[in-house]
Motif scaffolding. Structure first.
Motif: not given
Length: 297
Positions: A26, A30, A194, A244
């Motif tokens: 993340y 991300w 999600h 995601i």
């Protein structure tokens, strides 16, 4: 829009069987950043003014542990607590000071179908900024439900959300000008479908998705443009199997918005989005969307 007691979707908490790997993903892939660690949790922020948008906690499996909503006022917080208790939600944390670094007053319930919901008022904010190609805040959370109409009624009658659209398999619910903050998806079992992160614009969805692909994570569905909400989307699967989404350009609605039903949300055969160019959703993405349960469920 008419005032809602809930003003925004603020954050989600995920359980992960490999905390270090999830934190690394993340941050490095991300586009989030660690802002705090407390006990066995890691708190990550996007670029907006929410203190954090994601909590990660070591767990024996991947799971949705909690969804947190920001509430407009202390009075609304008290009213929501009373209504939630009266309609059968289990109280996990009574009204009181939040134990997260973001602070504020909060309560935590488990709604009748099993998801844990936190409601907070007076939490800390950051100095936000728009940063290209990085998530700005959460956009929505999509919850699988075996009894979608009952859960939709709970969000509307108890929590004060409003239905904006109803497709064949999904109910879209808003708590502010965004077309939806919560989506309920018809499924055989309750769980997480999600989590969607809002990007600054379409270009950031495209470039951000390219950066994720560069790190070895293929697009599971997209890039495309949804029907209800009209938002651009690109779906991925994180290293622990959670779906995601990068999204942008979410439709803004007001009190005059007309709810459309399943008969109006119909695509030509073979099409899966407004543009008509998104390839079919991958089998891995489909499987992941029905594989993440609730904590304690």
């Amino acid at each position: 829009m008419t005032d809602f007691p809930v003003s925004a979707l603020r954050s989600v908490e995920l359980g992960t069987p490999d905390l270090a790997a999830s934190v690394d993903f993340y941050i490095r892939v991300w586009g989030l950043e660690v802002v705090a660690e407390a006990g066995d949790k890691v708190f990550l922020a996007a670029t907006g003014d929410d203190f954090h948008v994601l909590e990660l906690k070591q767990s024996h499996r991947s799971e949705l542990r909690k969804v947190t909503f920001r509430v407009r006022s202390a009075e609304d917080l008290n009213s929501l607590f009373t209504k939630a208790v009266a309609t059968g939600s289990a109280v996990l944390r009574e009204l009181g000071p939040a134990d997260a670094p973001s602070g504020g007053e909060r309560f935590v319930i488990r709604e009748p179908q099993g998801s844990v919901l936190e409601f907070v008022n007076g939490d800390r904010r950051r100095q936000g900024a728009i940063v290209a190609n990085r998530p700005h805040r959460l956009a929505h959370v999509n919850i699988n439900s075996a009894e979608i109409e009952a859960l939709s009624s709970f969000y509307q009658d108890v929590l004060g959300f409003r239905l904006t659209d109803r497709s064949k398999l999904m109910a879209f619910l808003c708590c502010n000008d965004d077309h939806h903050a919560v989506v309920l998806a018809e499924a055989a079992a309750n769980g997480l479908n999600h989590v969607a992160f809002l990007m600054p614009d379409l270009e950031s969805v495209m470039r951000g998705s390219g950066l994720v692909v560069d790190q070895g994570y293929p697009i599971g569905w997209g890039v495309g443009r949804h029907g209800p909400g009209d938002n651009v989307f690109a779906y991925f699967i994180d290293p622990q199997g959670v779906v995601i989404e990068y999204t942008a350009e979410v439709l803004q609605v007001d009190d005059g918005y007309r709810v459309r039903g399943p008969e109006e949300w119909v695509w030509p055969p073979g099409r899966t989005d407004h543009w008509g160019i998104a390839p079919p959703k991958s089998d891995a993405c489909k499987k992941a969307q029905i594989s993440i349960g609730f904590s304690g469920a």
